[in-house]
Design an enzyme around this catalytic site. Structure first.
Site, PDB file in Angstrom:
ATOM      1  NE  ARG A   1     106.048  -7.522  21.975  1.00 58.46           N
ATOM      2  CZ  ARG A   1     105.398  -6.549  21.344  1.00 58.46           C
ATOM      3  NH1 ARG A   1     105.439  -5.319  21.820  1.00 58.46           N
ATOM      4  NH2 ARG A   1     104.712  -6.794  20.253  1.00 58.46           N
TER       5      ARG A   1
ATOM      6  CG  ASP B   1     101.334   1.479  20.720  1.00 66.59           C
ATOM      7  OD1 ASP B   1     101.857   0.803  21.619  1.00 66.59           O
ATOM      8  OD2 ASP B   1     100.109   1.592  20.568  1.00 66.59           O
TER       9      ASP B   1
ATOM     10  CG  LEU C   1     106.601   6.591  25.392  1.00 68.67           C
ATOM     11  CD1 LEU C   1     106.998   5.326  26.153  1.00 68.67           C
ATOM     12  CD2 LEU C   1     107.534   7.743  25.751  1.00 68.67           C
TER      13      LEU C   1
ATOM     14  CB  CYS D   1      93.548  -0.821  39.527  1.00 66.17           C
ATOM     15  SG  CYS D   1      93.001  -1.992  38.254  1.00 66.17           S
TER      16      CYS D   1
ATOM     17  CB  CYS E   1      93.949  -4.115  32.370  1.00 65.71           C
ATOM     18  SG  CYS E   1      94.164  -2.409  31.850  1.00 65.71           S
TER      19      CYS E   1
ATOM     20  CG  ASP F   1      92.399   7.907  30.901  1.00 65.71           C
ATOM     21  OD1 ASP F   1      93.279   7.290  30.284  1.00 65.71           O
ATOM     22  OD2 ASP F   1      91.538   8.615  30.349  1.00 65.71           O
TER      23      ASP F   1
ATOM     24  CB  CYS G   1     100.555   9.223  38.506  1.00 67.81           C
ATOM     25  SG  CYS G   1     102.349   9.449  38.684  1.00 67.81           S
TER      26      CYS G   1
END
Length: 381
Positions: free
Chosen positions: A64, A139, A174, A203, A219, A247, A253
């Site tokens: 990784r 992923d 991605l 959060c 999380c 989300d 953001c």
């Protein structure tokens, strides 16, 4: 420009043109040696235990941390980005306690399948044009796509650790293509977060011990997707009605307001997953769950974990009409479902109702389920 350089330029332009043709919003190129800071950051993350029960992250640490360990022949890494930004603020459903919140990315068809299919098309044409070896990843492979994407210039890793793009905000899928061809590289994108901490403050469970650091154990996305057992009592109220992912940090953001319109290939959310009723999901058996989420990334967590999450949402709803379905689930075959049903009913029933209900179930054969009833009793229920 030499003949080799002209060929490199043609192949570089070709792969980017193919990416655009297949519907990707962004395509940039970097090298396998472009993320020297990634190995120590990953090591620190693992040493702190922030990965929780995701043991596969430690098992694949070497591969990784360095693409050349994953494939020693790689010379270039092509990164692809696809915008999946929602049309509306996904946090609106959080104010609807009888409804369930599913992460934006999971309201569509499974992006792994769609993006990988498109990447394979690009890879096939690129390999034929350049006579090169290629590998594609989306992923699931041990590839640090976010640092590589930042090195390639798709964006930068924000304080929430996700990729942020000046043109697509925090909403990018991605994928990557590794190749033995030495392509021209793009310049990395610099960090534009500045003093902003909107994502950190958003959060619900304080999962960021510091900017650019994520403790996955706190999380909600990890808890509702990766975590297999009972979810800790300290997180349940904070989860609210989020039954699959979260989300909040992405939606907060400020760069999202500059996001360009999505490509024609944008995945369209399934209407029935935008603001679904909690009651509908409480009724799902395994067959119904598989049918309802066929082709969806939600399917991979299985019915029991999904219903566990939905029961937490039910317990937070204050909706007494959910007592009946929660009562049925208190006798479910899965201990993780029975335990969360007990917690939900403890919150939905009056103390006297719950004491009467619990009298015949507090001797459950499962330790975790018994602990739920004992905890409720200790709280005066």
């Amino acid at each position: 420009m030499s003949g080799d350089e002209r060929l490199r330029r043609r192949l570089t332009d070709f792969v980017k043109a193919e990416a655009a043709d297949k519907g990707f919003d962004l395509c940039r190129i970097t090298g396998p040696d472009s993320i020297p800071d990634a190995p120590p950051r990953l090591a620190d993350f693992l040493a702190a235990g922030y990965h929780g029960t995701m043991d596969w992250m430690a098992e694949t640490e070497a591969r990784r941390a360095d693409p050349r360990v994953l494939w020693s022949d790689v010379r270039s890494v092509v990164l692809f980005g696809m915008n999946y930004g929602p049309e509306h603020d996904p946090r609106a459903v959080l104010a609807m306690p009888d409804r369930a919140a599913i992460s934006v990315y999971a309201q569509n068809r499974d992006y792994h399948d769609i993006i990988k299919g498109k990447l394979k098309e690009v890879a096939t044409r690129f390999a034929a044009r350049g006579g090169a070896d290629v590998k594609v990843f989306v992923d699931t492979a041990p590839v640090m796509e976010k640092p590589l994407a930042a090195a390639a210039g798709l964006g930068w890793q924000g304080k929430h650790t996700n990729l942020v793009s000046r043109t697509h905000g925090s909403w990018l899928f991605l994928g990557s293509l590794f190749t033995t061809v030495d392509l021209f590289r793009d310049e990395p994108e610099r960090d534009h977060c500045g003093s902003c901490r909107a994502c950190l403050d958003a959060c619900p469970t304080d999962a960021f011990p510091a900017p650019y650091k994520l403790d996955a154990r706190r999380c909600i996305s990890y808890l509702t997707i990766e975590h297999k057992g009972p979810i800790g009592p300290e997180f349940r109220e904070k989860i609210g009605n989020r039954i699959y992912g979260c989300d909040d940090c992405l939606a907060a953001c400020p760069w999202n307001k500059f996001a360009a319109s999505a490509s024609e290939m944008k995945l369209v959310a399934r209407e029935e997953l935008k603001v679904p009723a909690i009651a509908d999901f409480l009724a799902l058996d395994d067959l119904g769950f598989r049918a309802h989420f066929s082709g969806s990334p939600v399917k991979r967590i299985g019915r029991d974990r999904f219903v566990r999450n939905t029961l937490i949402a039910a317990g937070n709803s204050g909706d007494r009409s959910l007592i009946a379905p929660c009562t049925r689930l208190a006798d479910d075959a899965a201990p993780v479902v029975r335990g969360m049903a007990a917690w939900a009913l403890c919150r939905l029933m009056t103390p006297s109702e719950f004491r009467q209900f619990a009298a015949g179930r507090a001797d459950d054969a499962d330790d975790d389920v018994r602990a739920e009833y004992e905890r409720a009793k200790a709280d005066g229920r």
